[in-house]
Enzyme design. Structure first.
Site, mmCIF file in Angstrom:
data_model
loop_
_atom_site.group_PDB
_atom_site.id
_atom_site.type_symbol
_atom_site.label_atom_id
_atom_site.label_comp_id
_atom_site.label_asym_id
_atom_site.label_seq_id
_atom_site.Cartn_x
_atom_site.Cartn_y
_atom_site.Cartn_z
ATOM 1 N N LYS A 1 0.810 -1.219 0.000
ATOM 2 C CA LYS A 1 0.000 0.000 0.000
ATOM 3 C C LYS A 1 0.850 1.279 0.000
ATOM 4 O O LYS A 1 0.454 2.298 -0.563
ATOM 5 C CB LYS A 1 -0.941 0.000 1.203
ATOM 6 N N GLU B 1 -9.640 5.961 2.755
ATOM 7 C CA GLU B 1 -10.489 4.932 3.338
ATOM 8 C C GLU B 1 -9.568 3.769 3.671
ATOM 9 O O GLU B 1 -8.501 3.622 3.073
ATOM 10 C CB GLU B 1 -11.562 4.488 2.330
ATOM 11 N N SER C 1 1.669 -9.681 -0.643
ATOM 12 C CA SER C 1 1.346 -8.249 -0.649
ATOM 13 C C SER C 1 1.605 -7.573 0.689
ATOM 14 O O SER C 1 1.806 -6.369 0.754
ATOM 15 C CB SER C 1 -0.116 -8.056 -1.066
HETATM 16 C C1 LIG Z 1 -1.641 -6.861 2.597
HETATM 17 C C2 LIG Z 1 -2.782 -6.549 1.704
HETATM 18 N N1 LIG Z 1 -2.910 -7.228 0.562
HETATM 19 C C3 LIG Z 1 -3.928 -6.999 -0.286
HETATM 20 C C4 LIG Z 1 -4.904 -6.069 -0.003
HETATM 21 C C5 LIG Z 1 -6.044 -5.918 -0.962
HETATM 22 O O1 LIG Z 1 -5.987 -4.757 -1.735
HETATM 23 P P1 LIG Z 1 -5.626 -4.756 -3.269
HETATM 24 O O2 LIG Z 1 -6.501 -5.740 -3.952
HETATM 25 O O3 LIG Z 1 -5.888 -3.366 -3.701
HETATM 26 O O4 LIG Z 1 -4.209 -5.113 -3.402
HETATM 27 C C6 LIG Z 1 -4.811 -5.316 1.177
HETATM 28 C C7 LIG Z 1 -5.836 -4.303 1.517
HETATM 29 O O5 LIG Z 1 -5.989 -3.831 2.562
HETATM 30 C C8 LIG Z 1 -3.718 -5.574 2.047
HETATM 31 O O6 LIG Z 1 -3.587 -4.894 3.191
#
Ligand SMILES: Cc1ncc(COP(=O)(O)O)c(C=O)c1O
Lengths: 266, 410
Positions: free
Chosen positions: B101, B123, B394
Site C-alpha cells: 500500500k 479509506e 502483498s
Molecule cells: C496486505 C494486503 N494485501 C492486499 C490487499 C487488498 O488490496 P488490493 O486488492 O488493492 O491489493 C490489502 C488491503 O488492505 C492488504 O492490506
C-alpha cells in the site's frame, strides 16, 4: 431550442418561481408515501421529486439516507420498480404536479435503461435526476436516447465547483430544468446558504436557456424566499422527508414554503 | 524504477481509453461537484509523471524510505511442501509499513503536495492503506484523516492505534456492515464536501477515473521489479504469476507489467485470488468477479455483488482488505478478455495457507496475501511438479495476529 416547453419546464413558467418538493418513495411505507405525495400536491408544490431508496446514496445526507434505509427495510425492499409503480398511481390522481424520479444510476442499469424508460413513460413520469451520472458519460448518452424518445426530461446538476466548460456541458445536456447544487457536500438542512450562490445561478443562466432551480440545504420558508428571488425554482428535500411520516404537518409546512416561493422573495 | 508509469503507444496491452474505460468497465460516475477535481487530478498526474524531478524524488523515497526493490525470494521449503518446481515470492511484506500500500500512498501524497493540497483523506479496510497514508502524510507534513468501518476498527485495532500515533484522525464509519465499502462511501461523501482543500488518496484500483490508472501507475513497480529480477536471476520461464485481489491494486501492480511488456503468447498464466469467505455458494463472500454482475458503485462500473434492485450487497471475508463487494474495473475487463484468470479462496483455505508459509519459511503473511498462497496446491495439481510460480506476498501478517488467534489457529 425552439420546441414547446415540456410539462416539466412549463411548471417553472407559471409567472412565479416554483417549489420543487422532494419525497422519498416508500417512506414510511408505500401508503404513507402516497399520502405524502397527495398532501404535498394539495399544498401547492409545482413539481414533486420522488427519491428511489438506495443502499449507497453517495450524494445524500443523513435524513434522506435514513428514510431510504427505512423504506428498503419495509415491504420487501422498496426500489426503482416499486417507486415507478408508486409514481404511476400518484400521477393518475387529479391535481398531481409533474413527477421527477431521483435515482442513483445502478438501479437503472440493473433494470435496463430501455425498460426504465418504458416503465417511466407508462407511469407518466416527467423527468429523471441521476446524481451520479454526469452528462458527458456514455451511460448518460444512452439513457438520454431512451428518455428523449419517450418525452422524458433528464435534469443534470451544476455545482459550485463547476468550471465554465462543465456548466456548458451540463446546460447543453439538460432538459426540463437545470439543478443547481447550492453547496459542496451532500443533501441536508443548512442554516446558511453560501454567499456565492447568486453568482453561481447567474453563471448557470448564462450557460443555458432552461429554468434554473436551486437545491441542497434549503430548509426553511425564509431561505426558500431568499432563493426564489434569484432562481426559477427552489428544491426542498431533507426538511420535507423529516416530516414525511406526518402528512398534515408536511402539508402545512409545504404550504408555508409555497407562499414564500410563489411571491418570489418579494 | 523504469519509465513504466504511463502506457505508451507500442505497449502489448493498452488501457484505459481517454474516458477511463477498460473495455466496458471503469468511467466516472460521481456527483458533478467533484468532476472538475478529477480533471485536475488527471492533469496533475500526467504532468508529475513527465517531471523528472518528481520521478526522481519518488524513486529515491521508494528506495531509501520504503526499502525497494523488494526481494524476489525463492521459497524452497514451501515449493517442496506444495509439490511445485519453484515458488518465487515478491516480498512486498518487507516494505516500510508492511504492505504494498505504501507504494501508492507515497505517490499520491506527493501528488497532493504538488497540487498544493494541505490535507489528505483515505479509506481503509485492513488498516494497511490507512497506516501507509498516515505515514506518507507524516513524512510530507500533510494533515490526514482516515475513514474506517467500525467492524474493521474492531478487527484491526493495532493499525488504528498506529494511525493515531502517526498523527492521523481515524473517523469511525458506523453505516452498513462497518467495513471497507462503507468507509469508501464515507470518504467519497466527505471529499465532495471538502474537495477544495482536500486530496482523496484512494487505496486500490477502484473509484472514478483517473484513480484506477493512477493507483496502477504507482503499484506497477511491483511487476517491473519482478521482471528485472527474473532476468537477473536468469529465470527465463515462469508458468504462473499469482496475487490476491481486493480492489485489485497489488494484483494489477504485478500483472500490468507482464501484460504490457510481454506479447500474449509468451506470458505466464496470470491468476488473481479473491475472497470466497464462507464459500461462494453462501451469501458470505467477497467474490465479485466469480459471483458478481456488472454495476456502478463508488464512482466506477465493474463486477459488483448486488441485489435484484441494484443495491450493492455487503461482502464478507475474514480478511478486511478483501472484504469488498466490488473490484477494480481493469480486473473486470481482464476477466472478460481471459487475459487473467480469477479464483475464489475461502477463509479456511486462506488460514491453512497462512500457517503453511509461516511454518515452512518463517514468513508470516497478511491474511489477504494468504488467499494467493492458497492457490499453490491447486496449481501444483494443475501445472505439475516442475512448474515455476511467482507469487506476490502483498503484506505481512502482524496486523492479523488477533484474527488468526480468534480463528483458533494454535
Ligand atoms: C496486505 C494486503 N494485501 C492486499 C490487499 C487488498 O488490496 P488490493 O486488492 O488493492 O491489493 C490489502 C488491503 O488492505 C492488504 O492490506
Amino acid at each position: 431550442m425552439s420546441s414547446a416547453p415540456s410539462r416539466l419546464e412549463a411548471a417553472f413558467l407559471k409567472g412565479h418561481p416554483a417549489l420543487v418538493a422532494y419525497l422519498m418513495g416508500g417512506y414510511p411505507d408505500r401508503a404513507g408515501s402516497l399520502a405524502a405525495l397527495v398532501a404535498v400536491a394539495c399544498a401547492g408544490a409545482d413539481v414533486i421529486e420522488l427519491g428511489v431508496p438506495y443502499a449507497d446514496p453517495l450524494a445524500d445526507g443523513p435524513v434522506i439516507q435514513h428514510a431510504a434505509e427505512a423504506a428498503r427495510a419495509c415491504e420487501g425492499s422498496f426500489g426503482l420498480a416499486e417507486t415507478l409503480d408508486l409514481a404511476g398511481e400518484a400521477a393518475a390522481l387529479p391535481g398531481m404536479p409533474p413527477l421527477v424520479v431521483m435515482t442513483y444510476l445502478n438501479p437503472m442499469m440493473r433494470m435496463g435503461l430501455a425498460k426504465v424508460g418504458q416503465k417511466a413513460a407508462e407511469a407518466g413520469v416527467a423527468g429523471f435526476i441521476v446524481p451520479d451520472m454526469p452528462p458527458d458519460n456514455p451511460m448518460a448518452v444512452q439513457w438520454k436516447r431512451e428518455a428523449v424518445a419517450r418525452g422524458i426530461d433528464t435534469v443534470f446538476l451544476a455545482a459550485p465547483t463547476s468550471t465554465p466548460e462543465r456548466l456548458a456541458v451540463v446546460g447543453e445536456a439538460s432538459t426540463g430544468f437545470v439543478y443547481v447544487v447550492s453547496s459542496l457536500g451532500v443533501t441536508g438542512e443548512r442554516t446558511q446558504l453560501p454567499a456565492e450562490l447568486t453568482d453561481l445561478v447567474a453563471r448557470v443562466r448564462a450557460s443555458s436557456p432552461l429554468p434554473v432551480a436551486v437545491g441542497f440545504g434549503v430548509s426553511t420558508p425564509a431561505q426558500a424566499a431568499t432563493v426564489s428571488a434569484i432562481a426559477d425554482g427552489v428544491i426542498v428535500g431533507s426538511a420535507l422527508v423529516r416530516r414525511q411520516d406526518d402528512p398534515s404537518a408536511l402539508g402545512e409546512f409545504v404550504g408555508q414554503l409555497v407562499s414564500a416561493v410563489h411571491t418570489g422573495g418579494r | 524504477m523504469s519509465d513504466a508509469l504511463l502506457p505508451s503507444a507500442d505497449d502489448a496491452y493498452s488501457s484505459p481509453d481517454a474516458q477511463g474505460f477498460y473495455g466496458p468497465y471503469g468511467g466516472t460516475f460521481v456527483p458533478e461537484t467533484v468532476m472538475p477535481a478529477l480533471a485536475e487530478l488527471s492533469e496533475a498526474y500526467e504532468s508529475a509523471m513527465q517531471d523528472a524531478a518528481f520521478r526522481e524524488r519518488l524513486s529515491y523515497l521508494l528506495a531509501e524510505y520504503v526499502g525497494r526493490p523488494s526481494p524476489l525470494y525463492k521459497a524452497e521449503r514451501l515449493a517442496e511442501a506444495v509439490g511445485l518446481g519453484a515458488v518465487y515470492l515478491t516480498r512486498e511484506d518487507l516494505n516500510h509499513t508492511g504492505a504494498h500500500k505504501i507504494n501508492n500512498s507515497l505517490g499520491q501524497c506527493m501528488l497532493a503536495q504538488r497540487m498544493g493540497k494541505r490535507r489528505v483523506i483515505a479509506e481503509t479496510g485492513a488498516g494497511q492503506h490507512g497506516v501507509a497514508t498516515a505515514t506518507a502524510a507524516a513524512l510530507l507534513g500533510l494533515e490526514c484523516a482516515v475513514f474506517m468501518g467500525v467492524e474493521d476498527i474492531r478487527r484491526q485495532s493495532l493499525n488504528v492505534y498506529k494511525m493515531k500515533l502517526l498523527g492521523a484522525e481515524v473517523v469511525p464509519v458506523d453505516e452498513g456492515g462497518g467495513t471497507l465499502a462503507d468507509a469508501t462511501t464515507a470518504a467519497l461523501r466527505h471529499w465532495v464536501e471538502r474537495v477544495e482543500d482536500t486530496f482523496y488518496v484512494i487505496g486500490s484500483t477502484v473509484g472514478p477515473h483517473p484513480y484506477p490508472a493512477i493507483v496502477r501507475g504507482f503499484q506497477c513497480v511491483i511487476g517491473e521489479e519482478t521482471l528485472v529480477q527474473l532476468e537477473v536471476k536468469n529465470i527465463d520461464h515462469v508458468d504462473a504469476v499469482i496475487a490476491c485481489v481486493g480492489g485489485g491494486s497489488n494484483a494489477i501492480g504485478m500483472f500490468y507489467p507482464f501484460l504490457r511488456h510481454l506479447p500474449a503468447g509468451s506470458r505466464p498464466l496470470l491468476i488473481g485470488a479473491e475472497a470466497a469467505g464462507l464459500g461462494v455458494e453462501t451469501d458470505k463472500h467477497g467474490a465479485a468477479l466469480t459471483k458478481g454482475t456488472p454495476g456502478v458503485m463508488h464512482g466506477f462500473y465493474s463486477y459488483l455483488l448486488q441485489d435484484d434492485a441494484g443495491n450493492p450487497l455487503e461482502a464478507y471475508s475474514i480478511s478486511a482488505g478483501l472484504d469488498y463487494p466490488g473490484v477494480g474495473p481493469e480486473h473486470g475487463s481482464l476477466k472478460d478478455s481471459g487475459l487473467v484468470r480469477y479464483e475464489a479462496v475461502t477463509d479456511a483455505d486462506a488460514l491453512e495457507a497462512f500457517v503453511l508459509l509461516t511454518r515452512t519459511e518463517g514468513i508470516i503473511p497478511a491474511i489477504e496475501s494468504s488467499h494467493a498462497l492458497a492457490l499453490l496446491p491447486r496449481l501444483a495439481a494443475e501445472l505439475g511438479p516442475d512448474a515455476v510460480l511467482v507469487l506476490n506476498v502483498s503484506g505481512r501478517g502482524d496486523k492479523d495476529m488477533d484474527i488468526v488467534r480468534e480463528a483458533g489457529v494454535e
